[in-house]
Structure formats: structure tokens, C-alpha cells
Write an enzyme that holds these catalytic residues in place. Structure first.
Site, mmCIF file in Angstrom:
data_model
loop_
_atom_site.group_PDB
_atom_site.id
_atom_site.type_symbol
_atom_site.label_atom_id
_atom_site.label_comp_id
_atom_site.label_asym_id
_atom_site.label_seq_id
_atom_site.Cartn_x
_atom_site.Cartn_y
_atom_site.Cartn_z
ATOM 1 N N ARG A 44 34.460 46.575 43.721
ATOM 2 C CA ARG A 44 33.403 47.032 42.816
ATOM 3 C C ARG A 44 33.403 48.559 42.864
ATOM 4 O O ARG A 44 34.120 49.182 43.643
ATOM 5 C CB ARG A 44 32.022 46.458 43.183
ATOM 6 C CG ARG A 44 31.695 46.210 44.650
ATOM 7 C CD ARG A 44 31.652 47.407 45.535
ATOM 8 N NE ARG A 44 30.802 48.445 45.003
ATOM 9 C CZ ARG A 44 30.816 49.697 45.407
ATOM 10 N NH1 ARG A 44 31.683 50.070 46.337
ATOM 11 N NH2 ARG A 44 30.006 50.579 44.894
ATOM 12 N N GLY A 45 32.650 49.131 41.939
ATOM 13 C CA GLY A 45 32.668 50.600 41.817
ATOM 14 C C GLY A 45 33.487 50.950 40.595
ATOM 15 O O GLY A 45 34.626 50.483 40.472
ATOM 16 N N ALA A 46 32.934 51.747 39.702
ATOM 17 C CA ALA A 46 33.571 51.971 38.404
ATOM 18 C C ALA A 46 35.071 52.307 38.470
ATOM 19 O O ALA A 46 35.897 51.587 37.891
ATOM 20 C CB ALA A 46 32.787 53.045 37.649
ATOM 21 N N ARG A 87 33.234 42.650 33.619
ATOM 22 C CA ARG A 87 31.952 43.352 33.806
ATOM 23 C C ARG A 87 31.807 44.362 32.665
ATOM 24 O O ARG A 87 32.767 45.081 32.350
ATOM 25 C CB ARG A 87 31.886 44.068 35.170
ATOM 26 C CG ARG A 87 31.936 43.126 36.359
ATOM 27 C CD ARG A 87 31.723 43.859 37.681
ATOM 28 N NE ARG A 87 30.312 44.265 37.842
ATOM 29 C CZ ARG A 87 29.902 45.087 38.815
ATOM 30 N NH1 ARG A 87 30.772 45.603 39.656
ATOM 31 N NH2 ARG A 87 28.624 45.403 38.912
ATOM 32 N N GLN A 194 24.648 47.840 48.586
ATOM 33 C CA GLN A 194 25.872 48.652 48.709
ATOM 34 C C GLN A 194 25.640 49.890 49.582
ATOM 35 O O GLN A 194 26.529 50.377 50.252
ATOM 36 C CB GLN A 194 26.379 49.109 47.333
ATOM 37 C CG GLN A 194 26.982 48.006 46.464
ATOM 38 C CD GLN A 194 25.989 47.376 45.527
ATOM 39 O OE1 GLN A 194 24.831 47.187 45.903
ATOM 40 N NE2 GLN A 194 26.409 47.014 44.310
ATOM 41 N N ASP A 235 28.584 54.895 36.191
ATOM 42 C CA ASP A 235 29.431 53.840 35.625
ATOM 43 C C ASP A 235 29.778 54.105 34.170
ATOM 44 O O ASP A 235 30.773 53.586 33.662
ATOM 45 C CB ASP A 235 28.731 52.479 35.786
ATOM 46 C CG ASP A 235 28.652 52.096 37.257
ATOM 47 O OD1 ASP A 235 27.726 52.573 37.949
ATOM 48 O OD2 ASP A 235 29.542 51.368 37.724
ATOM 49 N N ASN A 245 24.053 53.933 35.908
ATOM 50 C CA ASN A 245 24.411 53.817 37.316
ATOM 51 C C ASN A 245 23.601 52.679 37.917
ATOM 52 O O ASN A 245 22.752 52.082 37.249
ATOM 53 C CB ASN A 245 24.170 55.134 38.065
ATOM 54 C CG ASN A 245 24.898 55.168 39.402
ATOM 55 O OD1 ASN A 245 26.110 54.941 39.458
ATOM 56 N ND2 ASN A 245 24.158 55.415 40.479
ATOM 57 N N LYS A 246 23.889 52.372 39.178
ATOM 58 C CA LYS A 246 23.235 51.257 39.849
ATOM 59 C C LYS A 246 21.720 51.253 39.651
ATOM 60 O O LYS A 246 21.082 52.311 39.691
ATOM 61 C CB LYS A 246 23.568 51.315 41.342
ATOM 62 C CG LYS A 246 23.074 50.173 42.187
ATOM 63 C CD LYS A 246 23.402 48.796 41.636
ATOM 64 C CE LYS A 246 24.865 48.657 41.348
ATOM 65 N NZ LYS A 246 25.236 47.489 40.540
HETATM 66 C C1 LIG Z 1 32.101 55.713 41.971
HETATM 67 S S1 LIG Z 1 31.265 54.774 40.820
HETATM 68 C C2 LIG Z 1 30.386 53.659 41.826
HETATM 69 C C3 LIG Z 1 29.260 53.033 41.068
HETATM 70 O O1 LIG Z 1 29.506 51.634 40.883
HETATM 71 C C4 LIG Z 1 28.471 50.925 41.524
HETATM 72 O O2 LIG Z 1 28.143 49.717 40.902
HETATM 73 P P1 LIG Z 1 28.758 48.315 41.477
HETATM 74 O O3 LIG Z 1 28.673 48.390 42.973
HETATM 75 O O4 LIG Z 1 27.866 47.265 40.849
HETATM 76 O O5 LIG Z 1 30.179 48.262 40.938
HETATM 77 C C5 LIG Z 1 27.299 51.879 41.472
HETATM 78 O O6 LIG Z 1 26.740 51.950 40.177
HETATM 79 C C6 LIG Z 1 27.992 53.156 41.846
HETATM 80 O O7 LIG Z 1 27.308 54.330 41.582
#
Ligand SMILES: CSC[C@H]1O[C@H](OP(=O)(O)O)[C@H](O)[C@@H]1O
Length: 342
Positions: A44-46, A87, A194, A235, A245-246
């Protein structure tokens, strides 16, 4: 610790759902496995989502190969569509898939038998480029921070969310590398934690001073004067600077504004979506309701209770002090100054 490891036609993904309790890799040899892994947030993570999807295309190109170009093209459309459906919010996924799609069509015309090799090279370059982008973000961002500074961050925008180094955490790593006295407060970041599970894990591993707080403590910590800056990842960033973002990031930006604390977003060019005017056009992923009802499969709410589980929110550009990118620091007015990301 690499979240993504490619070795000829096998993609090993660190199962981030298990961290920090267990370090385990899931091995993907099919694009369908990669799609599942993205959907289920193994990875996960953009930026990491985009990189994993790029390697998913390589696996798919091998699985659905055909000597007939028309048939191969048809088969590959399904691969692209499957990975694109995982996603909806992180634009890096679509940015990476478009790069792979362009490479596929251009190599299809030149030499059918070189398609897979060409796609693998492109996926590798997306991976390596992201690492470089994060180091640049780190350098620009670290220059913003005073020599002694306490940063609040949300979710995980670190090495685990990227090819390495991180975006928001990359700024913190670079500042420490420059010899700055950096301390971090990490929001746990409900519902999937996270921050508690991944950000503290990364920062402790790097010997960076980190204090874990629950999300509802952020306002009080700011009121106590403990926070000098907020830095978060992203994101998807719209042409006017509105940022997805989250979930919880928007609230943090309101609190930071109320306490006159600078609020920074850190992101590479692959996170910008200049085709959309503002944040209203960013799709917000809604996820499984049990993510809120349970923690590590332990029920914390009645199983029949209704749930609303948006995985992201939109921080309006008015709440963002600056956007730290691999091309420099962007200040308002964003509609004008964001053009360097084109
Ligand atoms: C470096 S971008 C990481 C970004 O992605 C996370 O979402 P997820 O854990 O649901 O993929 C979160 O928004 C982070 O800031």
C-alpha cells in the site's frame, strides 16, 4: 526493508498487513495475485501501488502472451483493466499503468518478442526513478525544517509506501542525515493503523525519535506547543493543490491552521493529477466495514453496527502551507505555481 522485490518473473511483496508483528513476503507470479495484493493492502502507499502494478503488467504480459498481435493486445487489455480496478484514489496506480501501456503498444509495433523485456525494463525504471524522486523530495523538504524541530505525521508515507526512503518520512530522514535534531509524533491512523504499525516501525529502525499518539490526541499535542510542523504524504493532488490523503489528514490540516503550525504535503510528480481542477473530482475509496469494526480480527464493535469507512479525505489547498516535490517546493497560488509539475 524493501516492500517490493522483483526477481525474474516473481514479485515478492512484504505483507504490510502483518507488520510490525510479523515480517513475511507474499510471492506473486501472476498479475491476478498482484491485483489481489494491492486490493487487500498487502502492498500500500501511492507510489508502491504504482510500482507493484507495473510489475503486475510484466507478469501479465508473460501469462497472456500471444504471437498474434491483435489477440495479445486484447489479452493485455484485461491485464490493465484488472490492475486499474484495484484501488481508485492513488493516481500513481494509473500513472504507472499508463506508462506501461504506452511501452506495450510501442513495443508491440516494433518487435512482439521483445515486449516482455521492454516492459520489465520500464517497471524497473519506475521503481528506480521513485527512489531518486524521494531523495529529492527529502532534500527540498529538509531545507524547510529548522535545526531542531518536532514533526507530526499521519499514516505511513515512508519507505514502505514507496520504492524506499519515503516522501513525508523521506523529508524526516534527509533532515536527520543533514544533522538536524528531528523528533516525530506519529498519529496511529485508524482504522488500519499505518502510523502505529508502519511509521513507528520504520523510524525506530532508523534510530529516529518517534512518539506514538492516537489520532484524537493531535489537537491537544499542538495546543501544548509540542509540534513545529505537520508533514504528510499524498495519494492524488489536483491542479489547484487540493490533496487526497489518508482519512484524518483533513482534520489535521484544520487543527494545524487553527494553531498556526505549517502544514506540508510531500509528493513526487507521479502523485499529481493536473487533469482535474480540484479535489471534488478525486474518487474516495470506501473500504470493508470490518476494518472499522475490528483490529487484527479482534471485534471492537457490535458486528451488526453500521459503518462508514472512507479510506481518504481531501485537504483543501487553503490549508496547505507548501507542497514539497522532487522539482522543488510549491507555494500558493497553487493553480499558478503547480505548473512546474507538468
Ligand atoms: C507515500 S504516499 C502514502 C500514502 O498512501 C497511504 O494510503 P494507504 O496506506 O491506504 O495506501 C496514505 O494515504 C499515505 O499518505
Amino acid at each position: 526493508m524493501n516492500s517490493i522485490i522483483w526477481s525474474k518473473f516473481k514479485l515478492s511483496l512484504l505483507d504490510q498487513r502483518l507488520l510490525p508483528l510479523e515480517v513475511k513476503y507474499i510471492e506473486c507470479t501472476s498479475y491476478l495475485q498482484v491485483a489481489e495484493a494491492i486490493k487487500n493492502m498487502v502492498v500500500r502507499g501511492a507510489p508502491a501501488i504504482g510500482i507493484a502494478a507495473a510489475y503486475g503488467v510484466v507478469l501479465g504480459a508473460r501469462e497472456v502472451f500471444s504471437n498474434n498481435a491483435t489477440e495479445y493486445e486484447k489479452n493485455m487489455q484485461k491485464v490493465f483493466e484488472t490492475l486499474a480496478s484495484t484501488r481508485p484514489t492513488a493516481v500513481n496506480l494509473f500513472w504507472a499503468l499508463n506508462r506501461m501501456k504506452d511501452k506495450f503498444y510501442s513495443s508491440l509495433k516494433s518487435d512482439l518478442n521483445k515486449v516482455i523485456e521492454t516492459l520489465e525494463k520500464e517497471a524497473n525504471s519506475i521503481y528506480l526513478e521513485d527512489l531518486e524522486l524521494n531523495k529529492k523530495i527529502g532534500e527540498y523538504g529538509a531545507s524547510l525544517l529548522p535545526n531542531k524541530c518536532t514533526v507530526l505525521t499521519h499514516c505511513n508515507a515512508g519507505a514502505l509506501a514507496t520504492a524506499g526512503w519515503g516522501t513525508a518520512l523521506g523529508v524526516i530522514r534527509s533532515a536527520k542525515q543533514m544533522g538536524k535534531d528531528i523528533k516525530v509524533f506519529a498519529d496511529e491512523t485508524r482504522p488500519l493503523l499505518q502510523g502505529a504499525r508502519l511509521t513507528t516501525f520504520e523510524l525506530l529502525n532508523d534510530g529516529i525519535d518517534v512518539t506514538l499518539i492516537s489520532d484524537n490526541m493531535a489537537g491537544y499535542v499542538m495546543k501544548l506547543g509540542l509540534i513545529d510542523a505537520v508533514i504528510v504524504g499524498a495519494d492524488r493532488i489536483a491542479a489547484n493543490g487540493d490533496t487526497a490523503n489518508k482519512i484524518g489528514t483533513y482534520a489535521l490540516s484544520v487543527l494545524a491552521k487553527a494553531h498556526k503550525i505549517p502544514f506540508y504535503v510531500a509528493a513526487p510528480y507521479s502523485t499529481f493529477d493536473l487533469n482535474i481542477k480540484n479535489g471534488d473530482e478525486i474518487p474516495i475509496e470506501e473500504r470493508n466495514h470490518d476494518e472499522v469494526r475490528k483490529i487484527f480480527d479482534v471485534k471492537i464493535a457490535p458486528e451488526n453496527v453500521k459503518v462508514f469507512n472512507p479510506s481518504f479525505d481531501i485537504t483543501p489547498h487553503e490549508n496547505i502551507t507548501a507542497i514539497i516535490t522532487d522539482r522543488g517546493i510549491i507555494y500558493p497560488p497553487y493553480e499558478e505555481n503547480i505548473k512546474i509539475m507538468r
